[in-house]
Scaffold this motif. Sequence first.
Motif, mmCIF file in Angstrom:
data_model
loop_
_atom_site.group_PDB
_atom_site.id
_atom_site.type_symbol
_atom_site.label_atom_id
_atom_site.label_comp_id
_atom_site.label_asym_id
_atom_site.label_seq_id
_atom_site.Cartn_x
_atom_site.Cartn_y
_atom_site.Cartn_z
ATOM 1 N N LEU A 1 36.735 48.711 22.248
ATOM 2 C CA LEU A 1 38.057 48.339 22.198
ATOM 3 C C LEU A 1 38.169 47.115 22.881
ATOM 4 C CD1 LEU A 1 39.921 51.529 22.112
ATOM 5 C CD2 LEU A 1 38.977 50.317 20.080
ATOM 6 N N GLU A 2 37.587 46.969 24.025
ATOM 7 C CA GLU A 2 37.753 45.653 25.011
ATOM 8 C C GLU A 2 36.624 45.893 26.145
ATOM 9 O OE1 GLU A 2 41.696 44.975 26.136
ATOM 10 O OE2 GLU A 2 41.177 43.507 27.678
ATOM 11 N N ASN A 3 36.017 44.631 26.431
ATOM 12 C CA ASN A 3 35.061 44.391 27.176
ATOM 13 C C ASN A 3 35.597 43.857 28.707
ATOM 14 O OD1 ASN A 3 33.579 44.564 24.863
ATOM 15 N ND2 ASN A 3 31.786 44.573 26.333
ATOM 16 N N PHE A 4 34.893 44.127 29.590
ATOM 17 C CA PHE A 4 35.510 43.548 31.033
ATOM 18 C C PHE A 4 34.146 43.288 31.745
ATOM 19 C CE2 PHE A 4 38.198 46.762 29.409
ATOM 20 C CZ PHE A 4 39.478 46.357 29.534
ATOM 21 N N VAL A 5 34.382 41.849 32.717
ATOM 22 C CA VAL A 5 32.984 41.781 33.675
ATOM 23 C C VAL A 5 34.016 41.538 34.883
ATOM 24 C CG1 VAL A 5 31.450 39.952 34.083
ATOM 25 C CG2 VAL A 5 32.117 40.409 31.486
ATOM 26 N N PHE A 6 33.419 41.890 36.035
ATOM 27 C CA PHE A 6 33.737 41.730 37.198
ATOM 28 C C PHE A 6 32.772 41.800 38.431
ATOM 29 C CE2 PHE A 6 35.099 45.687 35.508
ATOM 30 C CZ PHE A 6 34.606 46.559 36.349
ATOM 31 N N GLU A 7 33.196 41.625 39.672
ATOM 32 C CA GLU A 7 32.419 41.581 40.839
ATOM 33 C C GLU A 7 32.432 42.980 41.480
ATOM 34 O OE1 GLU A 7 30.947 38.503 42.186
ATOM 35 O OE2 GLU A 7 31.734 37.849 40.165
ATOM 36 N N LYS A 8 31.509 43.529 42.163
ATOM 37 C CA LYS A 8 31.299 44.556 42.883
ATOM 38 C C LYS A 8 32.490 44.894 43.692
ATOM 39 C CE LYS A 8 26.923 43.717 42.899
ATOM 40 N NZ LYS A 8 25.868 42.823 43.592
ATOM 41 N N LYS A 9 33.100 43.844 44.353
ATOM 42 C CA LYS A 9 34.092 44.191 45.442
ATOM 43 C C LYS A 9 35.498 44.538 44.392
ATOM 44 C CE LYS A 9 35.475 39.185 46.287
ATOM 45 N NZ LYS A 9 34.537 38.540 45.369
ATOM 46 N N GLU A 10 35.507 44.221 43.379
ATOM 47 C CA GLU A 10 36.842 44.294 42.356
ATOM 48 C C GLU A 10 36.849 45.887 41.709
ATOM 49 O OE1 GLU A 10 37.917 40.381 40.512
ATOM 50 O OE2 GLU A 10 35.876 40.937 40.040
ATOM 51 N N LEU A 11 35.650 46.431 41.827
ATOM 52 C CA LEU A 11 35.459 47.527 41.053
ATOM 53 C C LEU A 11 36.664 48.721 41.046
ATOM 54 C CD1 LEU A 11 33.411 49.573 39.683
ATOM 55 C CD2 LEU A 11 33.097 50.814 41.673
ATOM 56 N N GLU A 12 37.165 48.947 42.376
ATOM 57 C CA GLU A 12 38.441 50.070 42.015
ATOM 58 C C GLU A 12 39.592 49.577 41.488
ATOM 59 O OE1 GLU A 12 40.441 52.746 45.612
ATOM 60 O OE2 GLU A 12 38.138 52.442 45.764
ATOM 61 N N LYS A 13 39.951 48.116 42.047
ATOM 62 C CA LYS A 13 41.054 47.398 41.544
ATOM 63 C C LYS A 13 41.103 47.408 39.701
ATOM 64 C CE LYS A 13 42.057 43.308 41.570
ATOM 65 N NZ LYS A 13 41.455 42.083 42.287
ATOM 66 N N LYS A 14 39.886 47.120 39.466
ATOM 67 C CA LYS A 14 39.652 46.703 37.846
ATOM 68 C C LYS A 14 39.764 48.140 37.247
ATOM 69 C CE LYS A 14 38.928 42.343 37.753
ATOM 70 N NZ LYS A 14 39.854 41.278 37.201
ATOM 71 N N ILE A 15 39.075 49.044 37.697
ATOM 72 C CA ILE A 15 39.033 50.313 37.061
ATOM 73 C C ILE A 15 40.495 50.855 36.901
ATOM 74 C CG2 ILE A 15 38.507 53.092 36.819
ATOM 75 C CD1 ILE A 15 35.755 51.890 38.032
ATOM 76 N N GLU A 16 41.405 50.581 37.871
ATOM 77 C CA GLU A 16 42.870 51.035 37.611
ATOM 78 C C GLU A 16 43.369 50.194 36.817
ATOM 79 O OE1 GLU A 16 44.770 50.385 41.692
ATOM 80 O OE2 GLU A 16 43.508 52.181 42.332
ATOM 81 N N ILE A 17 43.146 48.865 36.486
ATOM 82 C CA ILE A 17 43.886 48.060 35.492
ATOM 83 C C ILE A 17 43.473 48.714 34.222
ATOM 84 C CG2 ILE A 17 43.940 45.776 34.609
ATOM 85 C CD1 ILE A 17 43.790 44.523 37.494
ATOM 86 N N ILE A 18 42.235 49.031 34.053
ATOM 87 C CA ILE A 18 41.567 49.319 32.747
ATOM 88 C C ILE A 18 42.509 50.558 32.387
ATOM 89 C CG2 ILE A 18 39.629 49.878 31.512
ATOM 90 C CD1 ILE A 18 37.996 48.160 33.274
#
Length: 244
Positions: free
Chosen positions: A23-40
């Motif tokens: 449905l959607e793809n995401f690319v991010f840095e290691k240090k953003e892991l937690e924050k990005k998963i929350e957003i997703i």
Amino acid sequence: MILTVDVGNTRIKAAVFEGDTALENFVFEKKELEKKIEIILKKFPDCTDLVAASVGQIEKEAFLTFENVLKIHFLTHEDAFPFANKYATPKTLGIDRMVLAAGAVLQFPQKNRLVIDAGTCITYDFIDENDNYLGGAISPGLRLRYESMHNFTARLPLLTLEAPVSYIGNSTTQAMHSGVVNGFVYEIDGFIDEYRRQFSNFIIILTGGDAEFLAKRLKNTIFANSNFLLESLSQTYQYKIDND
Ligand SMILES: Nc1ncnc2c1ncn2[C@@H]1O[C@H](COP(=O)(O)OP(=O)(O)O)[C@@H](O)[C@H]1O
Ligand SMILES: CC(C)(COP(=O)(O)O)[C@@H](O)C(=O)NCCC(=O)O
Ligand SMILES: [K+]
């Protein structure tokens, strides 16, 4: 709905799957892991499972903060994979390569398959038509070639990827672009030709961060599928559930 997460050595790729559809793809840095998963998860509250594979510096613990909202599965060598691992050191085989091999077997049954993943490193993985994982090769990826030439010499600048103007590079930068890009393309075409001498028939899957740049430069016609690892993660997880 499942969230797939691929932790590579350069960056993290993730995708939300509904069945076989991303449905959607995401690319991010290691240090953003937690924050990005929350957003997703805010955007896709119907995600019930998270499946992750990591060859980078992120372990299972990093995902456990989400344990109360999602079922977390962190793939390891102990999981069920749909091939016989003939690597002489099966426990040291990268989990990303195992997932790629699983995806190749599940998406292309009863065929010889060569998977080329042009990421931080280029990995080559061969799985024969009887679903034996035979092994392959590991070599430095595109960006790594530029960075290592700069890091291990006194005079070579740090360049970013650029298509060379000619084989005969007429300046330091052009000579470096020619060496990195043409060397990369010749290497991959050379490997493919060598596999062709040994196996008359096989399909090729090309993936990783440099796949698209590469695909149009190879002598061999191959279509790039940058999403192959994430698709394979989703399929490997389904396979595990079906075989548990
Ligand atoms: N924004 C980017 N950041 C880093 N590498 C990138 C980027 N875009 C493309 N690349 C290319 O992708 C390659 C890394 O691929 P990737 O599949 O992300 O690696 P890994 O899975 O090992 O983390 C590098 O060689 C680089 O040339
Ligand atoms: C070869 C790799 C570093 C590739 O990692 P990537 O380029 O995908 O970040 C990874 O698959 C790994 O750490 N493998 C362990 C050694 C092996 O596969 O034999
Ligand atoms: K790789």
